[in-house]
Design a protein around this motif. Structure first.
Motif, PDB file in Angstrom:
ATOM      1  N   ASN A  27       2.714  23.348  28.741  1.00 11.75           N
ATOM      2  CA  ASN A  27       3.165  22.019  29.809  1.00 11.75           C
ATOM      3  C   ASN A  27       4.307  21.113  29.305  1.00 11.75           C
ATOM      4  OD1 ASN A  27       1.334  22.312  31.970  1.00 11.75           O
ATOM      5  ND2 ASN A  27      -0.339  21.107  30.754  1.00 11.75           N
ATOM      6  N   ILE A  28       4.294  20.854  28.195  1.00 11.48           N
ATOM      7  CA  ILE A  28       5.424  20.081  27.546  1.00 11.48           C
ATOM      8  C   ILE A  28       6.663  20.757  27.811  1.00 11.48           C
ATOM      9  CG2 ILE A  28       6.297  19.046  25.461  1.00 11.48           C
ATOM     10  CD1 ILE A  28       3.397  18.469  24.656  1.00 11.48           C
ATOM     11  N   ALA A  29       6.792  21.987  27.441  1.00  9.26           N
ATOM     12  CA  ALA A  29       8.044  22.853  27.533  1.00  9.26           C
ATOM     13  C   ALA A  29       8.424  22.942  28.921  1.00  9.26           C
ATOM     14  CB  ALA A  29       7.713  24.226  27.077  1.00  9.26           C
ATOM     15  N   ARG A  30       7.562  23.149  29.958  1.00  8.68           N
ATOM     16  CA  ARG A  30       8.011  23.259  31.455  1.00  8.68           C
ATOM     17  C   ARG A  30       8.548  21.822  31.942  1.00  8.68           C
ATOM     18  NH1 ARG A  30       3.148  24.897  35.488  1.00  8.68           N
ATOM     19  NH2 ARG A  30       1.806  22.914  35.208  1.00  8.68           N
ATOM     20  N   ASP A  31       7.763  20.890  31.399  1.00  5.60           N
ATOM     21  CA  ASP A  31       7.819  19.493  32.208  1.00  5.60           C
ATOM     22  C   ASP A  31       8.828  18.653  31.324  1.00  5.60           C
ATOM     23  OD1 ASP A  31       5.902  20.135  34.035  1.00  5.60           O
ATOM     24  OD2 ASP A  31       4.598  19.124  33.184  1.00  5.60           O
ATOM     25  N   VAL A  32       9.696  19.405  30.517  1.00  3.79           N
ATOM     26  CA  VAL A  32      10.585  18.291  29.441  1.00  3.79           C
ATOM     27  C   VAL A  32      11.344  17.343  30.188  1.00  3.79           C
ATOM     28  CG1 VAL A  32      12.350  20.111  29.114  1.00  3.79           C
ATOM     29  CG2 VAL A  32      11.877  18.441  27.370  1.00  3.79           C
ATOM     30  N   ALA A  33      12.117  17.861  31.261  1.00  7.89           N
ATOM     31  CA  ALA A  33      13.018  17.152  32.068  1.00  7.89           C
ATOM     32  C   ALA A  33      12.156  15.766  32.919  1.00  7.89           C
ATOM     33  CB  ALA A  33      13.786  17.723  32.922  1.00  7.89           C
ATOM     34  N   GLU A  34      10.999  16.523  33.640  1.00  8.38           N
ATOM     35  CA  GLU A  34      10.264  15.692  34.118  1.00  8.38           C
ATOM     36  C   GLU A  34       9.773  14.380  33.565  1.00  8.38           C
ATOM     37  OE1 GLU A  34       5.943  15.877  36.778  1.00  8.38           O
ATOM     38  OE2 GLU A  34       7.576  17.744  36.809  1.00  8.38           O
ATOM     39  N   ASP A  35       9.092  14.742  32.290  1.00  9.55           N
ATOM     40  CA  ASP A  35       8.488  13.828  31.387  1.00  9.55           C
ATOM     41  C   ASP A  35       9.591  12.714  30.986  1.00  9.55           C
ATOM     42  OD1 ASP A  35       6.012  14.786  31.299  1.00  9.55           O
ATOM     43  OD2 ASP A  35       6.303  16.161  29.808  1.00  9.55           O
ATOM     44  N   ALA A  36      10.940  13.050  30.634  1.00  7.64           N
ATOM     45  CA  ALA A  36      11.957  12.492  30.366  1.00  7.64           C
ATOM     46  C   ALA A  36      12.221  11.351  31.400  1.00  7.64           C
ATOM     47  CB  ALA A  36      13.175  13.345  29.880  1.00  7.64           C
ATOM     48  N   ARG A  37      12.049  11.828  32.542  1.00  4.49           N
ATOM     49  CA  ARG A  37      12.546  10.905  33.698  1.00  4.49           C
ATOM     50  C   ARG A  37      11.548   9.657  33.547  1.00  4.49           C
ATOM     51  NH1 ARG A  37      14.558  15.393  36.346  1.00  4.49           N
ATOM     52  NH2 ARG A  37      12.705  16.226  37.033  1.00  4.49           N
ATOM     53  N   MET A  38      10.295  10.051  33.180  1.00  4.40           N
ATOM     54  CA  MET A  38       9.049   8.877  32.777  1.00  4.40           C
ATOM     55  C   MET A  38       9.166   8.407  31.585  1.00  4.40           C
ATOM     56  SD  MET A  38       5.857  10.503  34.852  1.00  4.40           S
ATOM     57  CE  MET A  38       5.727  12.045  33.997  1.00  4.40           C
ATOM     58  N   GLY A  39      10.443   8.426  30.903  1.00  6.57           N
ATOM     59  CA  GLY A  39      10.532   7.711  29.624  1.00  6.57           C
ATOM     60  C   GLY A  39       9.734   8.362  28.485  1.00  6.57           C
ATOM     61  N   ARG A  40       9.395   9.577  28.734  1.00  8.95           N
ATOM     62  CA  ARG A  40       8.559  10.384  27.805  1.00  8.95           C
ATOM     63  C   ARG A  40       9.127  11.520  26.988  1.00  8.95           C
ATOM     64  NH1 ARG A  40       3.174  10.512  31.398  1.00  8.95           N
ATOM     65  NH2 ARG A  40       2.757   8.577  31.401  1.00  8.95           N
ATOM     66  N   ARG A  41       9.098  11.569  25.593  1.00  8.99           N
ATOM     67  CA  ARG A  41       9.570  12.593  24.897  1.00  8.99           C
ATOM     68  C   ARG A  41       8.655  13.260  24.091  1.00  8.99           C
ATOM     69  NH1 ARG A  41      12.709  11.069  20.458  1.00  8.99           N
ATOM     70  NH2 ARG A  41      10.758  11.867  19.365  1.00  8.99           N
ATOM     71  N   TYR A  42       8.121  14.423  24.242  1.00 10.25           N
ATOM     72  CA  TYR A  42       7.049  14.932  23.410  1.00 10.25           C
ATOM     73  C   TYR A  42       7.407  15.944  22.381  1.00 10.25           C
ATOM     74  CZ  TYR A  42       4.051  12.947  27.024  1.00 10.25           C
ATOM     75  OH  TYR A  42       3.075  11.870  27.880  1.00 10.25           O
ATOM     76  N   ILE A  43       8.950  16.099  22.560  1.00 13.09           N
ATOM     77  CA  ILE A  43       9.257  17.208  21.576  1.00 13.09           C
ATOM     78  C   ILE A  43       9.314  16.299  20.486  1.00 13.09           C
ATOM     79  CG2 ILE A  43      11.446  18.567  20.765  1.00 13.09           C
ATOM     80  CD1 ILE A  43      12.105  18.863  23.796  1.00 13.09           C
ATOM     81  N   PRO A  44       9.002  16.612  19.177  1.00 18.83           N
ATOM     82  CA  PRO A  44       9.178  15.774  18.184  1.00 18.83           C
ATOM     83  C   PRO A  44      10.626  15.698  17.688  1.00 18.83           C
ATOM     84  CG  PRO A  44       7.863  17.705  17.535  1.00 18.83           C
ATOM     85  CD  PRO A  44       8.369  18.067  18.856  1.00 18.83           C
ATOM     86  N   ALA A  45      10.688  14.300  16.989  1.00 15.62           N
ATOM     87  CA  ALA A  45      11.990  13.719  16.774  1.00 15.62           C
ATOM     88  C   ALA A  45      12.767  14.529  15.757  1.00 15.62           C
ATOM     89  CB  ALA A  45      11.890  12.317  16.454  1.00 15.62           C
ATOM     90  N   ASP A  46      12.002  15.083  14.796  1.00 10.22           N
ATOM     91  CA  ASP A  46      12.472  15.968  13.626  1.00 10.22           C
ATOM     92  C   ASP A  46      12.878  17.439  14.067  1.00 10.22           C
ATOM     93  OD1 ASP A  46      10.074  16.731  13.725  1.00 10.22           O
ATOM     94  OD2 ASP A  46       9.465  16.197  11.871  1.00 10.22           O
ATOM     95  N   TRP A  47      12.688  17.729  15.430  1.00 12.15           N
ATOM     96  CA  TRP A  47      13.123  18.998  15.938  1.00 12.15           C
ATOM     97  C   TRP A  47      14.409  18.855  16.632  1.00 12.15           C
ATOM     98  CZ3 TRP A  47       8.518  22.089  18.695  1.00 12.15           C
ATOM     99  CH2 TRP A  47       7.677  22.174  17.476  1.00 12.15           C
ATOM    100  N   CYS A  48      14.763  17.747  17.377  1.00 13.81           N
ATOM    101  CA  CYS A  48      15.685  17.433  18.132  1.00 13.81           C
ATOM    102  C   CYS A  48      16.780  16.391  17.832  1.00 13.81           C
ATOM    103  CB  CYS A  48      15.144  17.231  19.794  1.00 13.81           C
ATOM    104  SG  CYS A  48      13.959  15.587  19.735  1.00 13.81           S
ATOM    105  N   ALA A  49      16.718  16.195  16.579  1.00 10.87           N
ATOM    106  CA  ALA A  49      17.905  15.052  16.137  1.00 10.87           C
ATOM    107  C   ALA A  49      17.644  13.631  16.748  1.00 10.87           C
ATOM    108  CB  ALA A  49      19.158  15.376  16.167  1.00 10.87           C
TER     109      ALA A  49
END
Length: 321
Positions: free
Chosen positions: A170-192
């Motif tokens: 779910n997190i993978a497929r909704d990464v852009a949709e979640d970002a539009r709601m101010g959410r980032r579930y990808i760990p910070a230490d994975w994505c700088a």
């Protein structure tokens, strides 16, 4: 923070009264898998899905005073006395939970996870990611296991893993949709430490950028992690009643195919929401039948590595490890 609850409980649950219709409209993958369960278990699984969908709508603030309602549910679950007529619909779900011997500790952990989503999420580590996925989906795996008539604590370990795997998808497929709601579930230490705003901007830009490349690499890592949890989840199939094995295998394989489709497209489709189409569901169904008949036929010991960040949470036991 939401204000005082002024809602009528009689009106908040009514859209979810017809659980089969809710499942057909909002949970097409699970509705497909439901065909393999039979009427009685299929109806019970649809009721659980319907309630979880309702909770998701509350957490996404699609319904008024969403978080206030979830917090009130948690108070009632802990034994707080409510005024007459207040939280009647949740009381009905608790009747369903008690009749089917659902784990109230898992239900409480689910409510806690949804309350935690009140603040925009920016997870920091893989441990944070797995704790979040456990609370909002691993717990549902435990509840569904009980709905299907399996109450084995060893089975719960695998049910947790299948729920986690699906949430990672779910997190993978909704990464852009979640970002539009101010959410980032990808760990910070994975994505700088990308921000949700940066992910939104990259999603709106057709050009390949350093940010979009970072997102793609993170999604690759996320779905590799999901596959580890899917494998453990499928190892739980022998614990289930025969018809339930096929249904859960179908749901798992269909959901896993979403990640496989994203990987096949080299993650260039991440700004849009990937879905499992009819063809993918048919292939997943055949794969599930092979799983049940030939692959996952014996109970195996649960891997301690998968739950090392979850010790102390409901139904996560050190003896699994």
């Amino acid at each position: 923070m939401n204000g005082p609850a002024t809602f009528s409980e009689s009106e908040i649950f009514s859209p979810y009264e017809d659980s089969a219709a809710t499942l057909a409209k909002h949970g097409k993958t699970f509705n497909w898998a439901r065909r393999f369960l039979g009427k009685e278990n299929g109806d019970k699984a649809a009721q659980l899905y319907s309630f979880c969908r309702y909770l998701d709508d509350l957490a996404d603030d699609g319904l008024a005073h969403g978080y206030t309602r979830i917090e009130t549910m948690q108070k009632k679950l802990s034994g707080a006395v409510m005024p007459p007529g207040h939280m009647d619909e949740f009381a009905r779900f608790l009747d369903f939970a008690n009749t089917n011997h659902l784990s109230l500790s898992a239900l409480n952990a689910l409510l806690e996870g949804l309350i935690g989503d009140k603040e925009p999420a920016e997870l920091q580590s893989e441990a944070d990611l797995l704790n979040y996925a456990y609370r909002v989906a691993g717990t549902v795996g435990v509840l569904m296991c009980s709905v299907l008539g399996c109450y084995d604590e060893d089975a719960y370990a695998h049910a947790i893993d299948l729920g986690i795997a699906m949430q990672l998808t779910n997190i993978a497929r909704d990464v852009a949709e979640d970002a539009r709601m101010g959410r980032r579930y990808i760990p910070a230490d994975w994505c700088a430490e990308l921000s949700a705003a940066e992910i939104c901007k990259a999603a709106a830009d057709d050009a390949e950028t350093e940010i979009s490349h970072l997102v793609q690499l993170s999604l690759y890592r996320l779905l590799r992690l999901a596959d580890k949890y899917y494998d453990s989840g499928f190892h739980g199939l022998p614990y289930l009643p025969p018809r339930a094995r096929t249904a859960i295998a179908v749901a798992g394989r269909a959901y896993q195919s979403i990640g496989h489709s994203m990987r096949h497209k080299n993650f260039h489709s991440w700004p849009t929401r990937e879905v499992a189409g009819p063809g993918a569901k048919i292939v997943a169904s055949f794969s599930a039948l092979i799983d049940v008949r030939f692959r996952y036929t014996k109970k195996v010991k649960h891997s301690s590595e998968l739950h090392k960040h979850l010790i102390g949470l409901p139904h996560v036991r050190s003896s699994h490890c």
